[in-house]
Scaffold this motif. Structure first.
Motif, PDB file in Angstrom:
ATOM      1  N   ARG A  58      -7.763  17.503  -3.180  1.00 32.00           N
ATOM      2  CA  ARG A  58      -8.373  16.205  -2.894  1.00 32.00           C
ATOM      3  C   ARG A  58      -8.717  15.456  -4.184  1.00 32.00           C
ATOM      4  NH1 ARG A  58     -13.052  18.992   0.197  1.00 32.00           N
ATOM      5  NH2 ARG A  58     -12.638  20.225  -1.629  1.00 32.00           N
ATOM      6  N   SER A  59      -8.352  16.047  -5.310  1.00 31.38           N
ATOM      7  CA  SER A  59      -8.660  15.467  -6.616  1.00 31.38           C
ATOM      8  C   SER A  59      -7.964  14.124  -6.814  1.00 31.38           C
ATOM      9  CB  SER A  59      -8.204  16.439  -7.712  1.00 31.38           C
ATOM     10  OG  SER A  59      -8.208  15.820  -8.969  1.00 31.38           O
ATOM     11  N   ARG A  60      -8.603  13.271  -7.541  1.00 37.01           N
ATOM     12  CA  ARG A  60      -8.016  11.970  -7.888  1.00 37.01           C
ATOM     13  C   ARG A  60      -6.737  12.174  -8.700  1.00 37.01           C
ATOM     14  NH1 ARG A  60     -10.304   7.376  -6.489  1.00 37.01           N
ATOM     15  NH2 ARG A  60      -9.602   5.490  -7.517  1.00 37.01           N
ATOM     16  N   ILE A  61      -6.638  13.266  -9.435  1.00 40.28           N
ATOM     17  CA  ILE A  61      -5.436  13.577 -10.208  1.00 40.28           C
ATOM     18  C   ILE A  61      -4.214  13.576  -9.297  1.00 40.28           C
ATOM     19  CG2 ILE A  61      -4.229  15.365 -11.536  1.00 40.28           C
ATOM     20  CD1 ILE A  61      -7.014  16.289 -12.526  1.00 40.28           C
ATOM     21  N   VAL A  62      -4.322  14.216  -8.146  1.00 42.02           N
ATOM     22  CA  VAL A  62      -3.197  14.329  -7.219  1.00 42.02           C
ATOM     23  C   VAL A  62      -2.772  12.947  -6.730  1.00 42.02           C
ATOM     24  CG1 VAL A  62      -2.440  15.262  -4.990  1.00 42.02           C
ATOM     25  CG2 VAL A  62      -3.802  16.686  -6.538  1.00 42.02           C
ATOM     26  N   GLU A  63      -3.719  12.157  -6.279  1.00 40.09           N
ATOM     27  CA  GLU A  63      -3.392  10.815  -5.781  1.00 40.09           C
ATOM     28  C   GLU A  63      -2.817   9.950  -6.900  1.00 40.09           C
ATOM     29  OE1 GLU A  63      -2.694   8.454  -2.726  1.00 40.09           O
ATOM     30  OE2 GLU A  63      -3.681  10.382  -2.509  1.00 40.09           O
ATOM     31  N   ASN A  64      -3.374  10.066  -8.090  1.00 42.77           N
ATOM     32  CA  ASN A  64      -2.865   9.287  -9.222  1.00 42.77           C
ATOM     33  C   ASN A  64      -1.412   9.638  -9.528  1.00 42.77           C
ATOM     34  OD1 ASN A  64      -5.367   8.073  -9.433  1.00 42.77           O
ATOM     35  ND2 ASN A  64      -6.013   9.273 -11.205  1.00 42.77           N
ATOM     36  N   LEU A  65      -1.087  10.944  -9.536  1.00 41.11           N
ATOM     37  CA  LEU A  65       0.282  11.365  -9.855  1.00 41.11           C
ATOM     38  C   LEU A  65       1.286  10.969  -8.783  1.00 41.11           C
ATOM     39  CD1 LEU A  65      -0.395  14.857 -11.464  1.00 41.11           C
ATOM     40  CD2 LEU A  65       0.336  12.758 -12.619  1.00 41.11           C
ATOM     41  N   LYS A  66       0.834  10.826  -7.550  1.00 40.59           N
ATOM     42  CA  LYS A  66       1.724  10.352  -6.492  1.00 40.59           C
ATOM     43  C   LYS A  66       2.165   8.911  -6.755  1.00 40.59           C
ATOM     44  CE  LYS A  66      -0.056  13.208  -2.729  1.00 40.59           C
ATOM     45  NZ  LYS A  66      -0.819  13.182  -1.455  1.00 40.59           N
ATOM     46  N   ASN A  67       1.340   8.163  -7.471  1.00 37.30           N
ATOM     47  CA  ASN A  67       1.617   6.753  -7.733  1.00 37.30           C
ATOM     48  C   ASN A  67       2.191   6.495  -9.120  1.00 37.30           C
ATOM     49  OD1 ASN A  67       0.440   5.031  -5.357  1.00 37.30           O
ATOM     50  ND2 ASN A  67      -0.913   6.770  -5.652  1.00 37.30           N
ATOM     51  N   ASN A  68       1.878   7.361 -10.084  1.00 38.83           N
ATOM     52  CA  ASN A  68       2.379   7.218 -11.462  1.00 38.83           C
ATOM     53  C   ASN A  68       2.406   8.616 -12.067  1.00 38.83           C
ATOM     54  OD1 ASN A  68       2.586   6.897 -14.304  1.00 38.83           O
ATOM     55  ND2 ASN A  68       1.702   4.856 -14.181  1.00 38.83           N
ATOM     56  N   SER A  69       3.573   9.120 -12.375  1.00 38.08           N
ATOM     57  CA  SER A  69       3.719  10.520 -12.806  1.00 38.08           C
ATOM     58  C   SER A  69       3.321  10.770 -14.256  1.00 38.08           C
ATOM     59  CB  SER A  69       5.155  10.990 -12.577  1.00 38.08           C
ATOM     60  OG  SER A  69       6.044  10.233 -13.382  1.00 38.08           O
ATOM     61  N   GLY A  70       3.026   9.726 -15.004  1.00 35.80           N
ATOM     62  CA  GLY A  70       2.654   9.913 -16.410  1.00 35.80           C
ATOM     63  C   GLY A  70       1.297  10.579 -16.554  1.00 35.80           C
TER      64      GLY A  70
END
Length: 151
Positions: A58-70
């Protein structure tokens, strides 16, 4: 004087990233577009061009990487500070053999940069202590590391 830049992990960094290590992960926030930084410790480098890490799914890291892999992984070692840039891929949204909901992420290393400011060296690594049940912490750490190694 320019800081050292490589395209893969050195043998020394590979060794350090094969054990529990305090690192920070910077991603691009999926809502604001601003940098988002988190501290983690479940990290494993299977080879000189790959780093795996595990975070709460549920980490923001996961959601962020779904939208921008950098992403950028930063840590202190060998008297300096490193920033490892790469592309993150979510290998598993739920690790099978771990009792809590953790995602498994793999970073393809693109650049390893020594980012320590001129004329200084780090004289100690960050130290931390887990604040939950010590026996449970060791068991969970082992489960996470084993699954990261098998991926």
């Amino acid at each position: 004087m320019a800081n050292r830049v490589d395209t893969s992990l050195s043998k020394e960094l590979l060794t350090l990233l094969r054990q529990e290590t305090f690192v920070s992960i910077a991603t691009v926030d999926h809502e604001s577009g601003a940098p988002n930084v988190n501290a983690i410790s479940w990290v494993y480098a299977p080879d000189e061009s790959t780093i795996r890490f595990s975070v709460d799914n549920r980490s923001r890291i996961v959601e962020n990487l779904k939208n921008n892999s950098g992403l950028v992984i930063s840590f202190i070692a060998d008297g300096t500070t490193y920033a490892i840039s790469g592309e993150g891929t979510i290998l598993k949204e739920k690790m099978d053999d771990v009792p809590i909901k953790l995602a498994l992420v793999e970073c393809t290393v693109q650049e390893v940069r020594d980012v320590m400011f001129y004329g200084a060296k780090m004289i100690s690594k960050p130290n931390y202590e887990k604040t939950y049940d010590a026996e449970a912490a060791v068991k969970l750490d082992n489960q996470v590391m084993e699954e990261m190694k098998r991926a």
